[in-house]
Design a protein around this motif. Structure first.
Motif, PDB file in Angstrom:
ATOM      1  N   GLN A  79       0.582  -1.374  -0.246  1.00  0.00           N
ATOM      2  CA  GLN A  79       0.340  -0.017  -0.267  1.00  0.00           C
ATOM      3  C   GLN A  79       0.793   1.114  -0.152  1.00  0.00           C
ATOM      4  O   GLN A  79       1.886   1.481   0.348  1.00  0.00           O
ATOM      5  CB  GLN A  79      -0.621   0.127   1.615  1.00  0.00           C
ATOM      6  N   ILE A  80       1.026   2.102  -0.951  1.00  0.00           N
ATOM      7  CA  ILE A  80       0.780   3.206  -1.030  1.00  0.00           C
ATOM      8  C   ILE A  80      -0.005   4.354  -0.685  1.00  0.00           C
ATOM      9  O   ILE A  80      -0.707   5.182  -1.427  1.00  0.00           O
ATOM     10  CB  ILE A  80       2.088   3.786  -2.722  1.00  0.00           C
ATOM     11  N   VAL A  81       1.240   5.538  -0.126  1.00  0.00           N
ATOM     12  CA  VAL A  81       0.301   7.031  -0.159  1.00  0.00           C
ATOM     13  C   VAL A  81       2.139   8.273  -0.461  1.00  0.00           C
ATOM     14  O   VAL A  81       2.942   7.564  -0.351  1.00  0.00           O
ATOM     15  CB  VAL A  81       0.043   7.532   1.661  1.00  0.00           C
ATOM     16  N   PRO A  82       1.280   9.715  -0.918  1.00  0.00           N
ATOM     17  CA  PRO A  82       2.556  10.515  -1.217  1.00  0.00           C
ATOM     18  C   PRO A  82       3.548  10.496   0.367  1.00  0.00           C
ATOM     19  O   PRO A  82       2.109  10.591   1.439  1.00  0.00           O
ATOM     20  CB  PRO A  82       1.843  11.693  -1.412  1.00  0.00           C
ATOM     21  N   HIS A  83       4.513  10.619   0.455  1.00  0.00           N
ATOM     22  CA  HIS A  83       5.241  11.499   1.390  1.00  0.00           C
ATOM     23  C   HIS A  83       4.323  12.730   1.972  1.00  0.00           C
ATOM     24  O   HIS A  83       4.086  12.972   3.650  1.00  0.00           O
ATOM     25  CB  HIS A  83       6.096  11.490   1.321  1.00  0.00           C
ATOM     26  N   THR A  84       4.014  13.648   1.080  1.00  0.00           N
ATOM     27  CA  THR A  84       3.859  15.012   1.397  1.00  0.00           C
ATOM     28  C   THR A  84       2.949  15.350   0.330  1.00  0.00           C
ATOM     29  O   THR A  84       2.902  15.108  -0.974  1.00  0.00           O
ATOM     30  CB  THR A  84       4.836  15.838   1.262  1.00  0.00           C
ATOM     31  N   TRP A  85       1.558  15.927   0.573  1.00  0.00           N
ATOM     32  CA  TRP A  85       0.817  16.742  -0.455  1.00  0.00           C
ATOM     33  C   TRP A  85       0.490  17.945   0.613  1.00  0.00           C
ATOM     34  O   TRP A  85      -0.455  18.076   1.336  1.00  0.00           O
ATOM     35  CB  TRP A  85      -0.464  15.383   0.063  1.00  0.00           C
ATOM     36  N   ARG A  86      -0.214  18.368  -0.878  1.00  0.00           N
ATOM     37  CA  ARG A  86       0.191  19.845  -0.553  1.00  0.00           C
ATOM     38  C   ARG A  86       0.684  20.439   0.680  1.00  0.00           C
ATOM     39  O   ARG A  86      -0.483  20.671   1.330  1.00  0.00           O
ATOM     40  CB  ARG A  86      -1.658  20.285  -0.470  1.00  0.00           C
TER      41      ARG A  86
END
Length: 245
Positions: free
Chosen positions: A167-174
């Motif tokens: 599973q993956i998420v962005p390190h930083t978003w906005r």
């Protein structure tokens, strides 16, 4: 339509690949053996289908193509029509994977039960999930359309769930950092870390991968982190994304 036709087609295919395919392999391996490994290792990931070739090499032949091209070839010999390539230990795949299995990644031929890492900051989970929801961030796998959005924006965070799912998420978003706990929904994981992935058309190339995670691996030993990193590498490799050694 019949076994005879299949056998005939196989012979015709073998006549082509047996000659030209062997030539290509010998040229590539000899170049690596004779000191051209640096050039091959750097240019290889840019070639079309390199990620698929790497996965096939490890799954079907039991060696890591990127490690072999980066100086892992010790010797080449041909006898009675059989070519034998001697590989350094770091180029030999630790386990041959079955592409059809969906079990959690294993580290060796006699695997021990993998350690489960608990979320070390459970009190932050409700706020972290709410922040991700407001930003429109959700956990994805590599086949999801949002995966490309995340990796092209920069560094990502990854987890391998208890069921063996990457599973993956962005390190930083906005300008807001997303926690590893969002990737797993707060549930325990087999491994976690961060990664950088380059995208060239349909090819995805691993640039760097680490076992860095303040939520799941904070304070763990070097050996435990190394095992988690290997689980992560294998999970990505099963999707065709291979990271350099």
């Amino acid at each position: 339509m019949s076994f005879e036709e299949l056998e005939d087609a196989g012979h015709r295919f073998g006549k082509v690949m047996g000659k030209n395919g062997a030539r290509i392999i010998i040229i590539a391996l000899t170049a690596a053996l004779m000191g051209g490994s640096a050039g091959i290792a750097s240019k290889g990931p840019m070639l079309p289908g390199f990620a698929q070739a790497t996965l096939a090499a490890e799954t079907n032949a039991g060696f890591q193509l990127s490690a072999a091209l980066a100086g892992g070839i010790r010797s080449i010999s041909v006898a009675e029509g059989v070519m034998t390539v001697g590989l350094a230990p770091n180029a030999v795949a630790m386990v041959a994977r079955n592409a059809s299995t969906q079990s959690a990644p294993q580290v060796d031929d006699n695997p021990v039960p993998a350690t489960l890492f608990e979320n070390q900051k459970p009190h932050l989970l409700p706020a972290e999930l709410e922040t991700a929801r407001k930003l429109g961030v959700r956990p994805v796998n590599v086949t999801d359309t949002d995966f490309l959005r995340y990796v092209t924006e920069g560094r990502i965070k990854w987890v391998v769930t208890q069921e063996g799912t990457l599973q993956i998420v962005p390190h930083t978003w906005r300008r807001t950092e997303i926690s590893h706990a969002v990737a797993s929904g707060g549930r325990p994981v087999l491994a976690a870390g961060e990664a950088d992935i380059a995208v060239h058309g349909v090819t995805r190339i691993g640039i760097e991968i680490t076992p860095q995670s303040g939520h799941f691996l904070y304070g763990t030993s070097e050996a435990v982190s190394a095992r988690a990193l290997e689980i992560g590498r294998r999970a990505f490799s099963q999707t065709g994304i291979v990271f350099p050694p």
